[in-house]
Write a protein that holds these residues in place. Structure first.
Motif, short mmCIF file in Angstrom:
data_model
loop_
_atom_site.label_atom_id
_atom_site.label_comp_id
_atom_site.label_asym_id
_atom_site.label_seq_id
_atom_site.Cartn_x
_atom_site.Cartn_y
_atom_site.Cartn_z
N VAL A 56 30.28 39.11 48.71
CA VAL A 56 31.29 38.27 48.23
C VAL A 56 31.97 37.14 49.17
O VAL A 56 32.04 36.12 48.84
N LYS A 57 31.71 37.52 50.67
CA LYS A 57 31.66 35.65 51.49
C LYS A 57 30.60 34.84 50.58
O LYS A 57 31.21 33.60 50.80
N VAL A 58 29.12 34.89 50.22
CA VAL A 58 28.60 33.88 49.98
C VAL A 58 29.34 33.57 48.62
O VAL A 58 29.00 32.21 48.32
N LEU A 59 29.58 33.81 47.27
CA LEU A 59 30.55 34.51 46.15
C LEU A 59 31.22 33.03 46.88
O LEU A 59 31.68 32.11 46.01
N ILE A 60 32.87 33.30 48.07
CA ILE A 60 33.39 32.36 48.61
C ILE A 60 32.73 31.55 48.33
O ILE A 60 33.63 29.64 48.33
N LYS A 61 32.03 31.41 49.45
CA LYS A 61 31.22 30.13 50.02
C LYS A 61 31.35 29.04 48.57
O LYS A 61 31.20 27.79 48.77
N THR A 62 30.30 29.48 47.60
CA THR A 62 30.26 29.33 46.56
C THR A 62 31.47 28.86 45.20
O THR A 62 30.96 27.02 45.10
N PHE A 63 31.96 29.30 45.78
CA PHE A 63 33.08 28.96 44.00
C PHE A 63 34.53 28.67 44.77
O PHE A 63 34.97 28.29 43.60
N GLY A 64 34.43 28.69 46.25
CA GLY A 64 36.22 29.00 46.29
C GLY A 64 36.24 29.83 46.22
O GLY A 64 36.16 31.06 46.03
N VAL A 65 37.96 30.02 46.33
CA VAL A 65 38.57 31.43 46.14
C VAL A 65 39.11 31.53 45.31
O VAL A 65 39.80 30.68 44.18
N GLN A 66 38.57 32.55 44.20
CA GLN A 66 39.18 33.15 43.08
C GLN A 66 40.08 34.28 43.53
O GLN A 66 39.95 35.14 44.12
N PRO A 67 40.93 34.43 42.20
CA PRO A 67 41.77 35.32 42.36
C PRO A 67 40.54 37.09 42.33
O PRO A 67 40.71 38.61 42.97
N GLU A 68 39.54 36.87 41.92
CA GLU A 68 38.64 38.78 41.43
C GLU A 68 37.81 38.63 42.91
O GLU A 68 37.58 39.58 43.30
N LEU A 69 37.32 37.95 43.47
CA LEU A 69 37.30 37.54 44.76
C LEU A 69 38.11 37.87 46.11
O LEU A 69 37.90 38.89 47.16
N ILE A 70 38.82 37.62 45.94
CA ILE A 70 40.39 38.22 46.59
C ILE A 70 40.23 39.78 46.70
O ILE A 70 41.04 40.59 47.66
N HIS A 71 40.48 40.05 45.47
CA HIS A 71 40.61 41.50 45.00
C HIS A 71 39.16 42.76 45.47
O HIS A 71 39.66 43.89 46.12
N ALA A 72 37.88 41.98 45.80
CA ALA A 72 36.90 42.67 46.24
C ALA A 72 37.36 42.74 47.65
O ALA A 72 36.90 43.55 47.85
N ALA A 73 37.36 41.61 47.99
CA ALA A 73 37.77 41.28 49.73
C ALA A 73 38.57 42.53 50.14
O ALA A 73 38.72 43.31 50.66
#
Length: 244
Positions: A56-73
């Motif tokens: 998830v950290k890699v995806l945040i770094k690549t795509f920025g803050v996204q609602p689904e990544l917040i949910h995953a966190a």
């Protein structure tokens, strides 16, 4: 020709009862797939705790803050994820996702700083207030009844059914006299849905004070339907007492 997205769905379907390789999930997340699929991928990462959080950290770094990544966190339940979510609120970043962040933080309710809880409870958005109530629910047994009511008043001031019902759900877990008195007021001054829920809560508490409140309501409620419902809750408590 089968589309890339169909292939991803097929793979998820065949592996639905098994953990999916986090690297595979990372590789198949992109901005080009549907929102529904992005959510599913991120949920599966979130359920893999520390391994999932690393991806998830890699995806945040690549795509920025996204609602689904917040949910995953939030699903990861990792301390680092908690601090990242907390920073989004404390530093007032990504305001458009404030509700997502508050909801993802809710499960850490007992640890959340007072400032963050108050920010959510005082927010103008009912959804963020609801998330604040979820945080409050996790710490409700760690504070006094009066302090619990003080927090709840911040939601009750809106007189919005969804908020009122959640407050009642939290309050009915406690049996102090001051809790019964606050529920009594909700029976008298709330909407029909709020009043009925508060009456049920008084019925569930089943203490001398809750019975006194119900007894008063059978005489003071102006609405005959609510009055009869109060009588029903009171009679159920009386039956419960007689059986013990």
């Amino acid at each position: 020709m089968i589309s890339k997205e169909t292939e991803i769905w097929n793979h998820l379907h065949t592996k639905r009862r098994q953990p999916i390789d986090p690297q595979w999930l990372l590789d198949h997340y992109s901005m080009d797939i549907s929102q529904e699929l992005k959510i599913i991928i991120c949920e599966k990462l979130g359920h893999q705790e520390d391994k999932g959080w690393e991806k998830v950290k890699v995806l945040i770094k690549t795509f920025g803050v996204q609602p689904e990544l917040i949910h995953a966190a939030g699903l990861c339940h990792q301390k680092e994820a908690y601090h990242w979510l907390l920073s989004l609120i404390v530093d007032e970043k990504e305001e458009q996702y404030y509700c997502n962040v508050a909801e993802s933080l809710a499960c850490w309710g007992a640890e959340i700083p007072e400032q963050v809880l108050m920010t959510c409870m005082m927010h103008k958005s009912p959804s963020i207030k609801l998330a604040g109530l979820s945080m409050l629910n996790f710490r409700s047994y760690q504070i006094s009844a009066k302090e619990l009511i003080r927090y709840c008043e911040l939601a009750l001031i809106e007189n919005y059914d969804a908020l009122n019902l959640e407050v009642i759900r939290i309050l009915q877990k406690r049996d102090e006299p001051v809790i019964s008195e606050r529920l009594f007021k909700l029976c008298s001054g709330g909407t029909d849905a709020t009043a009925k829920s508060a009456l049920k809560a008084l019925g569930c508490i089943n203490t001398a004070k809750s019975r006194e409140c119900l007894q008063r309501l059978t005489k003071t409620l102006p609405d005959s339907e609510k009055k009869n419902f109060a009588k029903k809750q009171l009679s159920q408590q009386c039956v419960s007492i007689s059986q013990h």
